[in-house]
Design an enzyme around this catalytic site. Structure first.
Site, PDB file in Angstrom:
ATOM      1  N   SER A 298       0.652  -0.805  -0.307  1.00 38.53           N
ATOM      2  CA  SER A 298       0.423  -0.570  -0.448  1.00 38.53           C
ATOM      3  C   SER A 298       0.882   1.303   0.141  1.00 38.53           C
ATOM      4  CB  SER A 298      -1.536   0.128   0.783  1.00 38.53           C
ATOM      5  OG  SER A 298      -1.547   0.755   0.569  1.00 38.53           O
ATOM      6  N   ASP A 309       9.757   4.840 -10.358  1.00 39.08           N
ATOM      7  CA  ASP A 309       9.612   5.570 -11.622  1.00 39.08           C
ATOM      8  C   ASP A 309      10.281   6.688 -11.543  1.00 39.08           C
ATOM      9  OD1 ASP A 309       8.434   3.073 -12.129  1.00 39.08           O
ATOM     10  OD2 ASP A 309       6.118   4.328 -11.749  1.00 39.08           O
ATOM     11  N   LYS A 323      -0.549  -4.280  -4.021  1.00 39.23           N
ATOM     12  CA  LYS A 323      -1.921  -4.067  -2.945  1.00 39.23           C
ATOM     13  C   LYS A 323      -1.849  -1.953  -3.822  1.00 39.23           C
ATOM     14  CE  LYS A 323      -4.842  -2.379   0.870  1.00 39.23           C
ATOM     15  NZ  LYS A 323      -4.915  -1.193   0.098  1.00 39.23           N
TER      16      LYS A 323
END
Length: 557
Positions: A298, A309, A323
């Site tokens: 999460s 990223d 998740k």
């Protein structure tokens, strides 16, 4: 004439009131029937028939209460119903504080042993000490095999300002001691540990994303910076998540302005959000590594995904949980609550890292971690199943994959060095913790002046003596000596015994500090930072070629 009108009014008024009530009932039923959907009317009919016709008398309210968890769980793996009796306890861990006496404890030998007295807390103010045994609370016994951590929590926690009378056994007193403790606010820390792990490198372990996590995290970063840290290891292993905004604030500290951190998509416009860094972070130039494993979920994945990223730092360890669903918690009229999935979140490259699930409970989702272990993912990067059709690109053009958690840039397999049948036996029986506590308790007065881990290691018995004493202790508790396996587990046993003693004498920070000395994932993170390999500068190319594997080094016997 006036009297007659008065009498008629007296007769008609109750009649009109009755007609109004009856009419209102019929009109209400008519309107309700007209506004209910066919499915809602069907459910009401079923409940009505159960109430009137079922062979046994049924409390429909309790039937609904029992059915709600399954109803919400059938939507997705993370929507959930929280009964009113559990809501306070569920919220406390994320809200950042609760009311209690201010001790951490461990149940050993059917007794509540005080491991730590929280500085400035109610227990410290009345004189309760580390090493005390709590045997009663308000006259209720807290000893015996039926005692559980949950029952102790329920006894010691309570409304702020209320009193709890504790009976304490202390080695230096022949009689039990009595303390009246007034419960107060106890902070729940998210940053479990922070310290200088190497020259110029700070280490932080974040265990949850609670209401105060960002403030704790920022303060810890600043304290480490003041000690000379310019590079950081952020350990999110085992962190199952929490509040999304805290992960966003944390990521913002490391990113330049205009970098996407995370965005969400849902059915309703209010659940469509986008978080972009504002450039105000104090650590935009700091080198960074992030540690993850299969229990990092999460909000942990939001932070790790934003760093990966944006090619801001290296993610090291094992593939995260996966998740990518966002829940809103709504409190219901009876003080129960439901957590309903209202959106999916996406990392800056556009990937959803939510692993596959099917509507309803088929058991597969819950068994995913076991499946990963079974097919060897914990030990071999080639066993990791990546969805090659679900590919995205980082800012530098590296390939990353969605649909199954965050895959680390540097894969570190689970370290099983020293894990033998003997080690498993003593660990499963809790003998390492019990022995460490006995050592700390026996020498508590002598260790009272110890303030650092280095000083503690110097005053502890020599390794051979410590290990021999432990083996004798284990044998007296039903685990016979098997020296062939003991010698194989020697380094692991000694490392954990010393760390447990440090926890009992110095606190949790020292416990983690000692464990990290033999942690291959932490060692790799420090090595990469020391060599200037993070922030990441990996050229564009297949992500699987960029993923490197670190093999655990063999420890000396």
């Amino acid at each position: 004439m006036m009297n007659r009108k008065k009498n008629i009014a007296l007769v008609l008024l109750p009649l009109l009131m009755c007609l109004g009530i009856v009419g209102g009932v019929f009109i209400g039923r008519y309107i309700t029937r007209r506004t209910l959907s066919a499915e809602e009317e069907k459910l009401r009919t079923i409940l009505g028939i159960i109430k009137t016709d079922y062979v046994d008398r049924i409390d429909v309210d309790s039937l609904i209460e029992q059915s709600l968890p399954d109803l919400l769980a059938s939507l997705d793996p993370h929507s959930a119903y929280i009964p009113a009796s559990e809501l306070t306890a569920v919220n406390e861990d994320l809200e950042g504080s609760f009311s209690g006496v201010g001790v951490s404890f461990q149940i050993l030998n059917d007794t509540v042993n005080v491991l730590e007295v929280i500085s400035g807390g109610p227990a410290e103010k009345v004189g309760i000490l580390q090493g005390d045994r709590i045997i009663k609370a308000d006259g209720i016994s807290l000893t015996g095999p039926e005692m559980t951590s949950d029952s102790v929590f329920k006894t010691l926690r309570g409304k702020k300002g209320t009193k709890v009378a504790l009976d304490i056994v202390r080695r230096t007193s022949k009689k039990p001691l009595k303390f009246d403790v007034i419960r107060g606010d106890i902070p729940v820390n998210s940053v479990d540990c922070s310290y200088m792990i190497d020259e110029g490198i700070g280490y932080l372990r974040v265990s949850k994303f609670a209401r105060n996590t960002y403030n704790e995290f920022f303060n810890a970063l600043e304290e480490l910076k003041a000690k000379g840290a310019r590079k950081f290891v952020v350990d999110l292993r085992g962190n199952s998540g929490g509040f999304m905004d805290q992960a966003i604030y944390m990521a913002n500290e490391f990113l330049p302005a205009g970098k996407l951190i995370v965005y969400t998509k849902g059915r309703r416009p209010e659940n469509e959000t986008m978080a972009v860094s504002d450039g105000t972070g104090n650590f935009k130039d700091a080198e960074l590594t992030v540690l993850t494993n299969e229990y990092s979920a999460s909000a942990s994945e939001i932070f790790a995904g934003a760093i990966q990223d944006n090619d801001r730092g290296l993610v090291i360890g094992r593939r995260s949980f996966g998740k990518g669903l966002v829940q809103n918690q709504t409190e219901l009229p009876d003080s129960s609550a439901m957590r309903l999935t209202v959106a999916r979140y996406y990392t800056p490259s556009g990937r959803s890292i939510q692993k596959e699930y099917k509507r309803g409970r088929d058991g597969r989702y819950e068994m995913d971690i076991v499946d990963r272990y079974s097919h060897g993912e914990f030990y071999n990067v080639d066993s990791v199943k990546l969805d090659k059709k679900n590919v995205f690109l980082t800012g530098n053009g590296r390939k990353v994959y969605g649909g199954g958690g965050i895959m680390p840039d540097i894969f570190v397999p689970e370290d099983t060095t020293g894990v033998t049948s003997y080690y498993i036996n003593v660990a499963n029986n809790g003998l390492i913790q019990k022995f460490a506590y006995n050592v700390a308790d026996r020498y508590r007065q002598m260790l009272d002046g110890v303030r650092t881990t280095e000083r503690l290691l110097k005053v502890l018995p020599r390794d051979n003596t410590l290990l021999e004493n432990f083996v004798k202790f284990a044998a007296s508790n039903g685990v016979p000596a098997r020296w062939y396996y003991i010698n194989q587990s020697r380094s692991l046993l000694l490392s954990q015994i010393k760390a447990m003693i440090a926890r009992d004498v110095l606190g949790y920070n020292s416990f983690i500090e000692l464990l990290n000395r033999d942690d291959v994932t932490v060692e790799k993170a420090v090595e990469l930072l020391r060599d200037g390999k993070s922030p990441v500068n990996i050229p564009a190319g297949p992500h699987e070629k960029a993923v490197k594997t670190v093999k655990g080094k063999k420890k000396k016997q």
